[in-house]
Design an enzyme around this catalytic site. Sequence first.
Site, short mmCIF file in Angstrom:
data_model
loop_
_atom_site.label_atom_id
_atom_site.label_comp_id
_atom_site.label_asym_id
_atom_site.label_seq_id
_atom_site.Cartn_x
_atom_site.Cartn_y
_atom_site.Cartn_z
N ARG A 86 -3.44 -10.14 4.83
CA ARG A 86 -3.77 -10.30 3.41
C ARG A 86 -2.62 -9.71 2.59
O ARG A 86 -2.38 -8.52 2.66
CB ARG A 86 -5.09 -9.57 3.15
CG ARG A 86 -5.56 -9.56 1.71
CD ARG A 86 -6.81 -8.69 1.57
NE ARG A 86 -7.28 -8.65 0.20
CZ ARG A 86 -6.77 -7.85 -0.74
NH1 ARG A 86 -5.81 -7.01 -0.44
NH2 ARG A 86 -7.25 -7.90 -1.97
N LYS A 141 0.82 -1.21 0.00
CA LYS A 141 0.00 0.00 0.00
C LYS A 141 0.85 1.26 0.00
O LYS A 141 2.01 1.26 0.39
CB LYS A 141 -1.02 -0.04 1.14
CG LYS A 141 -2.15 -1.02 0.78
CD LYS A 141 -3.30 -1.04 1.73
CE LYS A 141 -4.34 -2.04 1.17
NZ LYS A 141 -5.36 -2.37 2.13
N1 PMM Z 1 -7.34 -3.99 0.47
C1 PMM Z 1 -7.58 -4.03 -0.85
C2 PMM Z 1 -8.54 -4.90 -1.38
N2 PMM Z 1 -9.23 -5.73 -0.58
N3 PMM Z 1 -9.71 -6.56 1.57
C3 PMM Z 1 -9.51 -6.53 2.88
N4 PMM Z 1 -10.22 -7.36 3.69
N5 PMM Z 1 -8.59 -5.69 3.45
C4 PMM Z 1 -7.84 -4.84 2.71
O1 PMM Z 1 -7.04 -4.09 3.29
C5 PMM Z 1 -8.05 -4.83 1.31
C6 PMM Z 1 -9.00 -5.72 0.76
C7 PMM Z 1 -6.81 -3.13 -1.77
O2 PMM Z 1 -5.58 -3.71 -2.09
P1 PMM Z 1 -5.23 -4.44 -3.49
O3 PMM Z 1 -5.78 -3.56 -4.58
O4 PMM Z 1 -3.75 -4.50 -3.48
O5 PMM Z 1 -5.85 -5.81 -3.49
#
Ligand code: PMM
Length: 267
Positions: free
Chosen positions: A248, A208
């Site tokens: 995650r 991030k």
């Molecule tokens: N962040 C993203 C997408 N999905 N789901 C959860 N539960 N927590 C998060 O922090 C989260 C998520 C955005 O990140 P990405 O685009 O790198 O997948």
Amino acid sequence: MTGIWGIVNVTPDSFSDGGRYLDVDRAVAHGLRLRAEGAAVLDVGGESTRPGAERVGADVEQQRVIPVIEQLTAAGVPVSIDTLSAETAVAAVRAGARIVNDVSGGLADPEMRAAVAESGADFAIGHWRGFSDDMYANAEYRRVAREVAGELQERISEAASSGIAPSRLIVDPGIGFAKTGTQNWDVLRGLDEIVALGPRVLVGTSRKRFLAERLRQESDIEVSEARRDLATAVTSALAARAGVWAVRVHDVAATRDALAIAHAWEG
Ligand code: PMM
């Protein structure tokens, strides 16, 4: 021990070009690699939630994720569906997903809670204050960790009144969602307030922007993906120490090693 969710984003910016079949194949192969590296769950998403990202329709989203979920499930891998859409959540559970991961905590789609309750899936609810196009307009807090915990408590109560028991819930403070860089650090520092809510806690810091911003302050060397993954492994190990249930991440192998070393330290 803290578990690892491996990220499988089936979006044009992650699995670009080629035909749809190729995209599915690549996404499945990528997921199986993350599984072999130690992911307990694969989180499959077909719509980017990054700041500024445009929404896609539920039909496009499902074309992207359903075949991937079917194949990963057939291979015996526990799958979570990362979606804001109740319709996609239902289709994904039908295709084998066991967890619905809604970064909006059920706020984006009024049908979501009823759909999840009915589906029998577990429900991961994020802290969220609005869609990607204007989420920073809502990044105002006095005590951010406390307010995030308070708003998650509201989501937990709403889930309960929709018939989703706390044992089926996973709460996530939503790092980067309606939070500035400094606020993200404050939330991580205050993770115990989120853990104290009771349900299992999931935290996603992976690659991030706030990590890159911090690294940029340290040196002018380009902030590569590898540097972001190393930073992610560190924040994930620290989150594990704070008592979170799962992290995650994109780079499962690096975080697996970081968690193993943190675990060894604890003895
Ligand atoms: N962040 C993203 C997408 N999905 N789901 C959860 N539960 N927590 C998060 O922090 C989260 C998520 C955005 O990140 P990405 O685009 O790198 O997948």
